[in-house]
Scaffold this motif. Structure first.
Motif: not given
Lengths: 539, 557
Positions: A311-329
């Motif tokens: 469940a923790t992994r799934a949570a981390a996955q969702r958080l990563n998806a929510d805040s994808n730190p890709i900087h696309d100018d």
């Protein structure tokens, strides 16, 4: 587990704290084991010496060293435990801050389009739960598992020194099995189910909300009974899944505990062989099995924690998806600031819409000079707010270009922060003086409201403080936008929730205040707008 | 929490426990089996050590003892595993019961009262609050019994071996209930503090996330992030001060457990050496001494486990208090209205109806009214005049305080009817699923026809799979007007004789309005009885009869 990597990196930034915390935990665990093991050794020794004394044989026993050792470990266990709890609790609270701040920064750096519709109450509550799951990652999982490994190796080493290599190896095999059962195996055996739990929970929540929203219609149609039965069944499926995880964690804990006990029995059995060969003394023979029994406490917290790792992994996955730190100018591009005077805002041939969805508006062109005001009228669904987002630079146009001399934007949603009136207003212009704040509050007829409060501009707003009515909140955020020195002001439905009479009184004042600035005002009808040079109709 | 309120919560929780008593008992029995096996394990271990070390019995002769020991270990593991299994099963049952109670309450409260609370909070109660009961029933409650039973059993064994050692144990845990209270007080404070701080921090964090767009617009995300950090640190410092004190209570438990072991070890050691000249210590052997030592940590273990489960209890009590507040919310008196004979041509009859909320003034007083079958009736009048109340009464969503309402000669709500509220509703899933919610047996063709009747034909034609495509497929969902038309399509499909509509055209875009007017005209032509509240001129023209509802009076226009 790549999804956990960024969070682990964050957690391990506090290396010093984590090491001290782990050290205290290790101290607690070892003191507990040492207390029992030493006591066992002491009893056996005294029993043997006692027999000799009873038989009249002169025998000597050093009571001082083991006695003070026992007393020392009794105290050190308590002290370590207390310090460990205080210290590690502090660490958890600190990690909680670190994780939240880091997540907030990531979220702030990711383009708004990516967040899309994720802003509802449901998303927020899921977010809290997900972030909470990461807070205790270190204290529940990493530290206990690592320390269990360390203590296991120490005991195996002790077996080697006190007994022999064969015993040490056999014990190591058994204990490794126990450790695997308590950690990796639990994790594998609950992985699927614990991933399903959070998915099913959210699915069921959505279904419940639909059921409740349609309750009148369903009651009229006489269908609530069927629906209730369906929801109950889904709820039961969910509890069954949770029960399955709990049961599996329980059985794995039992098996791991069993293996530890078997290791203790094996140590005794092998110890007897060595004892009868005179290779090991009686007290030492007793010491090792008792120390091994103490290992159960070290392993005890592991299975439950590892059953939640999925469940923790799934949570981390969702958080990563929510805040994808890709900087696309190309995505986060702000509208250009260098528009040639006298143009203040220009939109050329733009197509506006959210990526992936059909555009709501196309071939839209608008050019405003400094000082121009325009009203835009459109029914809901006509793309009014999408246009406002695009003009304000929040949403890049699908096609075409938007340029502005810099704008302040009042969004359709009213956002009041849980903070003081002053802090809420200053967001728009951090250097504004109190005098200016009172001036904009006067414009929206809120000055009286807050001058009556004891704290004035320092009045606390939000759930725990002073609650504003919908109309008051709207006027406050309107005042905030008015405070901004930006040359272009975009107002989306500025008067939502503001009653007719107030609107008619404050509207001319606001128009007056904004004189000389470029104003775009959007609303569902002409009466919802400020007086403007001309009005466009959408849709 | 005030004491009577807490007592009530405890009573409710005990009530839930009674229904699952079987599983709680099974959990405790399995735990007791594990406890008994633990005692047996320690007896055998101590015996084997004594045999081998003192009596110098060769190890091969001890094989039966070792085999018995392994058997006991298997029993212990079985007990532990079964305890987890039964506990999980028990919580399953409890959660089902609690959810059933919530459904019963929803049903009794009816759609009108239910709409006072947001669907999201009701869903949270149903899902999260009920789940929060889990730990209490699965862990805390059984452990509470085990932490009495197991220490008592161990105490009995120790007393039989050496009564002085037994007294040491009793003294170190002065009285188990006192100990439990001590643990409880500390753990409770700790939990409260922790929950409060964490929820306050979550609030701060969510507040900033919620307003992120605004912060971005004003370029203030950096400032917000610093505030977040500063506030969290501030809270942390405050909490840690109280936590330092609160942790002392668990340290006390730990201290007594450690000291008891140390004292016993030293007493037994000196006893074995023959240095103690009073009491039963001259009868001590390695067997009895070692056994007492091995049992001492097991004596405290159940209490320590209990204190670990204290947060389960705190979480459950908090959730239960909220659930109970919901369940105890008064539902409208459902004093069965007296049936009376109605003329066959009358669809709806009100006789001597009075409505009042609480002790407020009556909304309607002794109102009598009948509406003929197949009539189209518009209710109009100022807002707050009672139009909606009248509709809700006809729907059976609220019951009159006095008098009775009859719908086709039956109490309202006995037969399915059409209801269109101000907000249409749709669920995830396909168009067909949405229409089958109320009419499960409808054919695809009927569904498509109904959707076309309300002007949604174009929309489904644009979808690849027509009525079998998901409504939210484009991520947008439906606009307010479209949702209301979808609800109207359900009514078309179901072919009800009575249709009640609350302001069917209020706040709609022009397209939706046209389709709804057209749809209502079709329904009235097919002989349905329609009652709607409205201010809309076009709708008033559609009506056979216009009733003005104002100040508790209903009269024909």
């Amino acid at each position: 587990m790549p999804e956990l990597r960024p969070w682990l990196k964050l957690i391990f930034q506090r290396k010093g704290r984590l090491t001290v915390g782990a050290g205290l935990l290790l101290g607690t665990l070892l003191s507990g084991i040492a207390l029992l093991a030493l006591s066992g050794w002491f009893l056996t020794k005294t029993a043997l010496v006692g027999l000799l004394l009873a038989a009249g044989v002169a025998a000597y026993i050093n009571l001082y060293v083991p006695g003070s050792g026992i007393r020392f470990f009794a105290v050190s266990r308590t002290v370590f435990r207390y310090l460990e709890r205080v210290f590690n609790h502090n660490t958890v609270l600190q990690l909680l801050t670190d994780i939240r701040v880091a997540f907030f920064n990531r979220l702030a750096a990711s383009p708004r389009t990516q967040r899309g519709a994720r802003s509802g109450a449901q998303w927020l509550s899921r977010l809290t739960a997900d972030v909470d799951a990461l807070d205790t990652l270190y204290l529940r999982l990493i530290a206990p598992a690592a320390l269990a490994g360390v203590v296991t190796l120490l005991l195996a080493g002790m077996a080697w020194i006190l007994f022999d290599g064969t015993t040490a190896m056999m014990l190591l095999v058994l204990l490794s099995l126990a450790l695997m059962t308590a950690t990796w195996l639990v994790y594998r055996r609950t992985l699927v189910a614990s991933g399903q739990v959070s998915d099913q929970q959210e699915q069921l929540r959505a279904e419940l909300i639909e059921h409740l929203e349609g309750y009148a219609e369903l009651t009229a149609a006489g269908r609530t009974g069927k629906q209730t039965a369906l929801l109950m069944r889904r709820g039961l499926e969910l509890s069954r899944l949770q029960a399955k995880i709990d049961t599996r964690a329980g059985w794995h804990q039992a098996i791991s505990h069993f293996l530890i006990n078997v290791a203790a029995v094996l140590a005794l059995w092998l110890g007897f062989q060595l004892f009868s060969g005179g290779l090991v003394s009686g007290p030492v023979l007793v010491l090792l099995p008792i120390a091994l029994l103490g290992l159960a406490e070290v392993y005890a917290m592991l299975p439950e924690a590892f059953s939640k790792l999925g469940a923790t992994r799934a949570a981390a996955q969702r958080l990563n998806a929510d805040s994808n730190p890709i900087h696309d100018d190309s995505v986060s591009q702000k509208p250009g600031f260098n528009v040639p005077a006298p143009i203040a805002l220009s939109a050329r041939e733009i197509t506006a819409g959210y990526p992936g969805y059909s555009p709501l508006l196309s071939h839209f062109t608008l050019e405003l000079n400094h000082g121009d005001t325009i009203g835009i009228v459109g029914v809901s669904g006509s793309g009014k707010s999408t246009l406002a987002d695009t003009l304000a630079g929040l949403l890049p146009p699908v096609r075409g270009t938007v340029q502005s001399a810099g704008c302040a934007y009042l969004t359709q949603a009213t956002v009041v922060f849980e903070d003081t009136v002053k802090a809420n207003l200053l967001l728009a212009n951090p250097s504004a003086e109190d005098r200016e704040l009172w001036r904009v509050l006067e414009l929206v007829e809120l000055a009286d409201r807050f001058s009556r409060e004891a704290d004035g501009l320092e009045t606390w707003l939000g759930s725990s403080g002073n609650r504003l009515s919908g109309g008051e909140a709207r006027r406050l955020v309107l005042a905030r936008t008015l405070l901004s020195p930006a040359p272009v002001i975009i107002l989306d439905e500025p008067f939502t929730g503001v009653d007719e009479a107030t609107r008619q009184r404050i509207s001319p004042h606001i128009s007056h205040w904004l004189e000389g600035r470029t104003v775009v005002c959007l609303g569902h009808g002409p009466e919802a707008l400020l007086a403007s040079g001309h009005t466009l109709h959408l849709g | 929490m005030a004491d009577p309120a807490r007592a009530k919560v405890n009573r409710w929780l005990s009530g839930l426990a009674r229904n699952s008593q079987r599983w709680i008992t099974a959990t405790v029995l399995a735990g007791a089996l594990a406890g008994a096996a633990t005692i047996a394990q320690m007896v055998l271990l101590a015996w084997l050590v004594h045999q081998g070390v003192i009596d110098k019995v060769p190890v091969s002769d001890l094989t039966p003892g070792f085999i018995a020991l392994l058997g006991v270990l298997v029993l212990r593991a079985m007990g532990q595993g079964l305890q987890a299994r039964f506990a999980a099963r028990c919580s399953e049952q409890v959660r089902r019961d609690a959810r059933r109670q919530l459904h019963q309450h929803w049903n009794a409260a009816g759609p009108v009262a239910l709409a006072d609370t947001s669907a999201a909070s009701l869903a949270r109660e149903w899902l999260d609050h009920v789940d929060a009961l889990h730990g209490y029933f699965a862990r805390f409650r059984p452990q509470m019994m085990l932490s009495v039973v197991i220490p008592l059993a161990i105490l009995a064994v120790v007393f039989s071996l050496d009564w002085l050692a037994g007294i040491f144990l009793v003294l170190s845990a002065p009285l188990i209930p006192v100990f439990m209270a001590l643990v409880g007080m500390g753990a409770e404070k700790l939990n409260q503090q922790h929950f409060e701080i964490v929820s306050r921090l979550s609030g701060q964090f969510l507040d900033k996330v919620r307003g992120l767009t605004t912060l971005q617009l004003f370029g203030q995300t950096g400032y917000a992030s610093r505030t977040l950090e500063a506030r969290s640190d501030q809270y942390r410092h405050i909490t840690m001060k109280t936590l330092k004190v609160a942790f002392l209570s668990s340290a006390v438990l730990e201290f007594f457990a450690s000291v008891a072991i140390a004292v016993l070890a030293i007493y037994i050691g000196f006893g074995l050496l023959g240095y103690i000249e009073f009491g039963p210590s001259d009868e001590l052997t390695l067997f009895s001494g070692l056994l007492i030592l091995l049992l001492a940590p097991e004596f405290f273990q159940p209490l320590r486990t209990l204190s670990q489960h204290y947060h389960d209890r705190a979480a459950a009590l908090g959730a239960a208090a909220e659930l109970l507040a919901r369940l105890e919310q008064p539902v409208g008196e459902t004093a069965a209205s007296e049936a009376f004979d109605t003329a066959p041509e009358d669809a709806l009859c009100l006789k001597g109806v009075s409505v009042r909320y609480g002790n407020g003034p009556a909304l309607f007083e002794d109102l009598s009214l009948s509406i003929g079958s197949g009539q189209v009736v518009a209710l109009t009048g100022p807002s707050g005049g009672g139009k909606s109340t009248l509709l809700h009464m006809l729907a059976g969503f609220i019951a009159p305080s006095q008098g009775s309402v009859m719908v086709f000669g039956e109490a309202p709500g006995q037969q399915p009817f059409g209801w269109l509220g101000q907000r249409g509703f749709w669920s995830q899933g396909t168009w067909a699923d949405n229409l089958r919610l109320t009419t499960p047996e409808a054919s695809d063709i009927a569904i498509e026809t109904a959707l076309r009747q309300v002007g949604l034909g174009e929309l489904i034609d644009s979808r690849a799979e027509g009525i079998h495509s998901r409504i939210a497929e484009d991520g947008q969902g439906l606009s307010g007007g479209q949702a209301r038309r979808l609800s109207l399509a359900r009514i078309f499909l179901a072919d009800y004789s009575l249709i009640l509509l609350d302001e069917p055209t209020a706040g709609l875009d022009a397209t939706s309005e046209v389709f709804i007017l057209e749809a209502l005209r079709k329904l009235s032509e097919s002989g349905k009885t329609l009652v709607f509240s409205t201010h809309h001129q076009a709708l008033l023209t559609l009506a056979d009869r216009v009733l003005i509802v104002n100040n508790g009076e209903v009269r024909d226009a």
